[in-house]
Design a protein around this motif. Structure first.
Motif, PDB file in Angstrom:
ATOM      1  N   PHE A  37       1.035  -1.249   0.070  1.00 23.61           N
ATOM      2  CA  PHE A  37      -0.125  -0.083  -0.008  1.00 23.61           C
ATOM      3  C   PHE A  37       0.982   1.163   0.121  1.00 23.61           C
ATOM      4  O   PHE A  37       1.761   1.171   0.921  1.00 23.61           O
ATOM      5  N   SER A  38       0.741   2.187  -1.025  1.00 17.82           N
ATOM      6  CA  SER A  38       1.470   3.347  -1.046  1.00 17.82           C
ATOM      7  C   SER A  38       0.683   4.599  -1.471  1.00 17.82           C
ATOM      8  O   SER A  38      -0.359   4.304  -2.100  1.00 17.82           O
ATOM      9  N   GLU A  82       6.371   9.218  -4.755  1.00 13.13           N
ATOM     10  CA  GLU A  82       5.848   8.664  -3.743  1.00 13.13           C
ATOM     11  C   GLU A  82       5.892   9.529  -2.621  1.00 13.13           C
ATOM     12  O   GLU A  82       7.142  10.260  -2.119  1.00 13.13           O
ATOM     13  N   LEU A  83       4.815   9.463  -1.817  1.00 12.27           N
ATOM     14  CA  LEU A  83       4.715  10.500  -0.628  1.00 12.27           C
ATOM     15  C   LEU A  83       4.691   9.468   0.504  1.00 12.27           C
ATOM     16  O   LEU A  83       5.438   9.889   1.673  1.00 12.27           O
ATOM     17  N   TRP A  84       4.328   8.309   0.559  1.00 17.44           N
ATOM     18  CA  TRP A  84       4.229   7.441   1.748  1.00 17.44           C
ATOM     19  C   TRP A  84       4.171   5.795   1.450  1.00 17.44           C
ATOM     20  O   TRP A  84       3.481   5.652   0.318  1.00 17.44           O
ATOM     21  N   ARG A  85       4.770   4.774   2.420  1.00 24.82           N
ATOM     22  CA  ARG A  85       4.513   3.721   2.090  1.00 24.82           C
ATOM     23  C   ARG A  85       4.227   2.918   3.466  1.00 24.82           C
ATOM     24  O   ARG A  85       4.851   3.220   4.220  1.00 24.82           O
ATOM     25  N   ASP A  86       3.300   1.978   3.328  1.00 23.47           N
ATOM     26  CA  ASP A  86       3.106   1.078   4.464  1.00 23.47           C
ATOM     27  C   ASP A  86       4.049  -0.022   4.817  1.00 23.47           C
ATOM     28  O   ASP A  86       4.174  -1.003   4.100  1.00 23.47           O
ATOM     29  N   HIS A  87       4.776   0.289   5.911  1.00 27.03           N
ATOM     30  CA  HIS A  87       5.965  -0.674   6.222  1.00 27.03           C
ATOM     31  C   HIS A  87       5.523  -1.813   7.252  1.00 27.03           C
ATOM     32  O   HIS A  87       6.285  -2.652   7.278  1.00 27.03           O
TER      33      HIS A  87
END
Length: 656
Positions: A269-270, A282-287
């Motif tokens: 999920f990004s 890219e702003l954010w990624r679910d780690h």
């Protein structure tokens, strides 16, 4: 006649949330919107529900549509005065049938031109929703909707609903049927769906099966959210995209949302931004998906805050990629935006104007490398056949570097700008003029120099300058803090020459985006690169203004190129064949009156023994008032003029 289509998703914007003045569903009236009497009229449909303007029928047609030529109709719909103390979002449900255009503008008192917000020329066979942000304003403003159906028979433009709500267009809780303009980018196997609204139906059953009984907004089964599930995934890396409306104004701040994912963990999920060229960042990624075990309850909503910088138009894209049909699901709800950055430690958005300079008052933030033999000099020269004046005004200052022989082979002049931040995309624009160089690929180059000393060439001159000011655009991206450096070099005495620089400007984003930005060109502005921009010639004149590029056909007259790019278009009038006292007029579109002063700026070129007289007049209520006038040869260069005037009534500017 106008065909009536209904798009299920956006057919009716339900007023579950607060609606602001200026909203209208056109059920029985136009809510205070009025048609400008100077144009064609918008017509309220006999059954209500929308207003429309249709292709005009010429008198020769006898009222029969589809026979013979038709004339263009333009209709202007103006809202009542609106107070805009805070940001709001205007959502428009519209339709263009056949051919035509629709434009939304903002009108402020005391200004002769309306500010464009949004426009479209794309025909559709159903109702379409579009969103645009209305920034806060200290003065009342009006929304102006301009519809132009095409000339083909059956063409029409219609507006079904206008919905103005508090907040930003990026914000959404997905409780209304229009989904705030968010859309699913269709995939054959995995897609974003509206979830919630009770346990009944396939959607509700699907959500219960995946342990998402409650939305985040209301914490109930009746609330709504957006979700994507892997149950129908067929191939590796199936991707689903939820896309926001395109921003229409510059925005910087904190983007917040709530998300929830199932414990399977087979998904990525990004969140990205996507510009008008389709380029992603890219702003954010679910780690958490990289963890072997889910650390929270499956139904737990997780808050996310991420800094968003959108100096140009972008969309926010919520993207989920599945590895298999057992990849689980992801849900999103309550997207919001704040003009304050998420963290107090976040650096403010970089102001690119610090790297811009017209050299009229000095070097600005640019510095020279003192270790090289040659240097850049700030000069002002009287234009002649050997040297142009500066580009800014024709009589100001520019930078000049002249390579000359020295004690060693290879001579260079280096000019460095201020340090630019890392991980940003920039558009560099500047004007240059070369003389005397034999090896033009060595005459001028632009480098990106990092603090470590390493440098990368991002542009070099590959064609002869022809002794005129030529503009160039360079798009580049910084991986680390770096400076833009202009370098002029020659290998030997026989290759040396002079290079001039002027009007350096830097902006955020891709040059192709900033050049085509809707808000970069206001009505009344025209560089004549794509036509006359609404300016017209008085048909009663015997001669004509000519739309031209390159040098003029008569020797020792006119410019060698236009002022905008050096290689573009300008308007030209051959004065020698005109009779004494004969004039040729160029008219602006009608302008509204204004309480305050107005400023008309333009560039003119008057060169040649037969040059006549150029004047600017104000046509106001039948009277022509002289504002500015020059006679005879002025200069071999383009010169800048600025004319201030006042008029509180509708008027036109006339050049002759």
């Amino acid at each position: 006649m106008l065909l009536f289509y209904v798009l299920t998703l956006a057919a009716s914007i339900q007023a579950n949330h607060q609606l602001l003045p200026g909203s209208c569903s056109f059920e029985s009236n136009t809510c205070g919107y009025t048609s400008d009497a100077a144009f064609s009229s918008w017509t309220l449909h006999r059954d209500g529900r929308f207003v429309a303007v249709e292709a005009a029928v010429s008198e020769e047609q006898g009222g029969e549509v589809g026979v013979g030529p038709q004339r263009e109709a333009t209709a202007v719909l103006v809202s009542p005065g609106l107070e805009q103390a805070d940001w709001s979002c205007l959502r428009l449900v519209y339709q263009i049938i056949g051919s035509g255009s629709l434009e939304v503008l903002q009108r402020q008192e005391g200004r002769s031109f309306d500010r464009p917000l949004w426009s479209s020329q794309e025909p559709s066979d159903s109702w379409v929703i579009s969103s645009m942000d209305l920034p806060n304003n200290t003065e009342p403003a009006r929304v102006v909707i301009e519809g132009k159906p095409g000339e083909s028979a059956g063409s029409s433009v219609a507006v079904f609903e206008i919905h103005i709500s508090p907040g930003y267009c990026l914000e959404c809780d997905f409780e209304e049927s229009h989904l705030c303009g968010y859309s699913n980018q269709w995939n054959a196997n995995v897609n974003w769906y509206v979830g919630g609204g009770g346990a009944g139906g396939a959607g509700g059953a699907q959500l219960l099966h995946n342990n998402i009984p409650h939305d985040h907004t209301h914490n109930s089964k009746t609330g709504h959210l957006m979700y994507v599930d892997s149950v129908y995934a067929r191939t590796f890396k199936e991707v689903a995209k939820l896309v926001s409306p395109m921003t229409t104004v510059a925005m910087s701040g904190c983007l917040s949302f709530q998300y929830q994912r199932s414990q399977e963990g087979g998904s990525l999920f990004s969140v990205y931004t996507r510009d008008q060229l389709g380029q992603y960042q890219e702003l954010w990624r679910d780690h958490t998906q990289n963890q072997s075990h889910w650390v929270g309850a499956p139904e737990e909503w997780i808050p996310v805050q991420v800094d968003l910088r959108a100096p140009y138009s972008v969309q926010v894209v919520f993207e989920v990629s599945f590895n298999s049909p057992r990849g689980g699901r992801v849900a999103v709800d309550d997207i919001s935006f704040s003009p304050e950055f998420c963290s107090k430690d976040t650096e403010p958005t970089f102001d690119p104007s610090v790297s811009s300079c017209d050299f009229e008052s000095g070097f600005c933030s640019f510095v020279q490398d003192q270790l090289v033999l040659s240097s850049w000099r700030r000069v002002s020269v009287k234009p002649n056949i050997f040297r142009n004046g500066d580009h800014t005004s024709g009589a100001g200052y520019f930078l000049l570097a002249h390579s000359r022989p020295g004690p060693r082979s290879g001579y260079a002049s280096r000019l460095a700008g201020p340090t630019l931040p890392a991980n940003m995309k920039f558009c560099l624009r500047f004007y240059f003029s070369l003389r005397g160089f034999n090896q033009t690929d060595q005459a001028l180059a632009v480098y990106l120099q990092q603090q470590s000393g390493s440098q990368e060439k991002i542009w070099t001159q590959g064609e002869k300058s022809r002794g005129i000011w030529i503009s160039t655009d360079v798009t580049f991206q910084t991986a680390a803090p770096a400076k833009v450096v202009f370098v002029s070099t020659c290998r030997s005495f026989w290759d040396c020459g002079s290079v001039a620089l002027d009007d350096i400007s830097l902006s955020l984003g891709d040059c192709e985006l900033t050049a085509g930005s809707l808000l970069s060109s206001l009505p009344g502005n025209c560089d004549f690169e794509a036509g006359l921009c609404g300016y017209m010639q008085d048909k009663q004149d015997g001669a004509e203004w000519e739309w031209r590029r390159g040098p003029t056909p008569t020797s020792y007259t006119g410019p060698r190129g236009d002022h905008t790019t050096g290689l573009g278009y300008y308007l030209y009038l051959e004065a020698s064949p005109l009779l004494s006292g004969q004039s040729v007029r160029l008219l602006s579109r009608p302008l509204r009156g204004s309480r305050g002063p107005q400023c008309l700026r333009f560039y003119y070129h008057m060169y040649g023994s037969g040059t006549g007289q150029l004047s600017v007049r104000l046509h106001d209520d039948g009277d022509d008032v002289l504002l500015w006038q020059l006679s005879g040869e002025q200069s071999i260069a383009w010169l800048r003029a600025a004319v201030e005037y006042r008029s509180d009534r509708q008027h036109q500017a006339r050049k002759q």
